[in-house]
Enzyme design. Sequence first.
Site, PDB file in Angstrom:
ATOM      1  N   ALA A  55      -9.657   5.686   3.947  1.00 51.64           N
ATOM      2  CA  ALA A  55      -9.557   6.737   4.492  1.00 51.64           C
ATOM      3  C   ALA A  55     -10.860   7.765   4.658  1.00 51.64           C
ATOM      4  O   ALA A  55     -11.281   7.962   3.620  1.00 51.64           O
ATOM      5  CB  ALA A  55      -8.430   7.739   4.311  1.00 51.64           C
ATOM      6  N   GLY A  56     -11.215   7.970   5.903  1.00 41.11           N
ATOM      7  CA  GLY A  56     -12.366   8.684   6.051  1.00 41.11           C
ATOM      8  C   GLY A  56     -13.676   8.275   6.355  1.00 41.11           C
ATOM      9  O   GLY A  56     -14.614   8.791   6.899  1.00 41.11           O
TER      10      GLY A  56
ATOM     11  N   GLY B 296      -8.461   9.420   9.399  1.00 41.91           N
ATOM     12  CA  GLY B 296      -8.632   9.628  10.664  1.00 41.91           C
ATOM     13  C   GLY B 296      -9.815  10.571  10.984  1.00 41.91           C
ATOM     14  O   GLY B 296     -10.172  10.884  12.070  1.00 41.91           O
TER      15      GLY B 296
ATOM     16  N   ASN C 228      -9.509   1.742   9.643  1.00 45.91           N
ATOM     17  CA  ASN C 228      -8.825   1.514  10.680  1.00 45.91           C
ATOM     18  C   ASN C 228      -9.366   2.404  11.911  1.00 45.91           C
ATOM     19  O   ASN C 228      -9.744   1.866  12.933  1.00 45.91           O
ATOM     20  CB  ASN C 228      -7.328   1.813  10.533  1.00 45.91           C
ATOM     21  CG  ASN C 228      -6.507   1.567  11.743  1.00 45.91           C
ATOM     22  OD1 ASN C 228      -5.447   1.822  11.841  1.00 45.91           O
ATOM     23  ND2 ASN C 228      -7.177   0.945  12.830  1.00 45.91           N
TER      24      ASN C 228
ATOM     25  N   LYS D 199       0.943  -1.186   0.075  1.00 47.76           N
ATOM     26  CA  LYS D 199       0.122  -0.025   0.021  1.00 47.76           C
ATOM     27  C   LYS D 199       1.024   1.230   0.070  1.00 47.76           C
ATOM     28  O   LYS D 199       1.540   1.534   0.873  1.00 47.76           O
ATOM     29  CB  LYS D 199      -0.855  -0.028   0.940  1.00 47.76           C
ATOM     30  CG  LYS D 199      -1.998   1.230   1.233  1.00 47.76           C
ATOM     31  CD  LYS D 199      -2.457   1.421   2.576  1.00 47.76           C
ATOM     32  CE  LYS D 199      -3.276   2.623   2.681  1.00 47.76           C
ATOM     33  NZ  LYS D 199      -3.795   2.796   3.901  1.00 47.76           N
TER      34      LYS D 199
END
Length: 251
Positions: A178-179, A152, A200, A91
């Site tokens: 992400a987001g 995040g 995450n 990644k």
Amino acid sequence: MIDGKEFNSRLIMGTSLFPNHSVLEKALEISETSLVTVSIRRIDLKSEVNIFNFLKKKYNFLPNTAGCFSSQEAILTAELGRESLETNFLKLELISDDETLLPDSIELLKTAKELIKKNFKIFAYCCDDPVICKKLEDIGCVAVMPLISPIGSGLGIRNEHNLELIREFCKGTVIVDAGIGRPSDATRIMELGFDGVLLNSSVARAMDPINMANAMKLAVKSGRIGFLSGVIEKNKYAIRSTENKGKISNF
């Protein structure tokens, strides 16, 4: 299927920010993920107690270049990850600044080309720009991974129109990264026809990470089934579900 390898879950889980290893292990298990990201720069590879030894028997690894700001940093980190984890999957993250943590598209394209020449299988973390996503696919990335809002932030989808264009332009694997803040974010992404979701913070920072991991698993599955089932079109006015034929009339 990614680069000829089959995965039995469309949810990819990150491994940072969890309160402890026990919570991480239980969250990953209930999520039913088969692919997890790990940050090479933040792991002590010489330690006998590290995340790799902890997880390698159960999951496939997707090492990432989190924290890299330059092409040189990213390439060095990528080589370290391949040597340590014996995988060509990567990644690729190249961040522009410390405050927004947004991807540096120029450095990303340049570095992706170099790493593909070295036989890395690139999962490219990028902005939600349809043109950049298409360019990354065209140079040979095995997966394009646009954000939907900053890392995040939990802001969810900020530009659905761009996401629709990305899905239209890119014919290969596209995974949102992400987001994600809520399960409904993951469901909506999958309803739009994306191939998967990587998350995450939304799990690791939840009050109950294990339960949230279960919610995200169900959200991804629900959205995928909805997409495959064919969502009805939107209409400005109501459409009757019952015909007037046979209706009792007043005399």
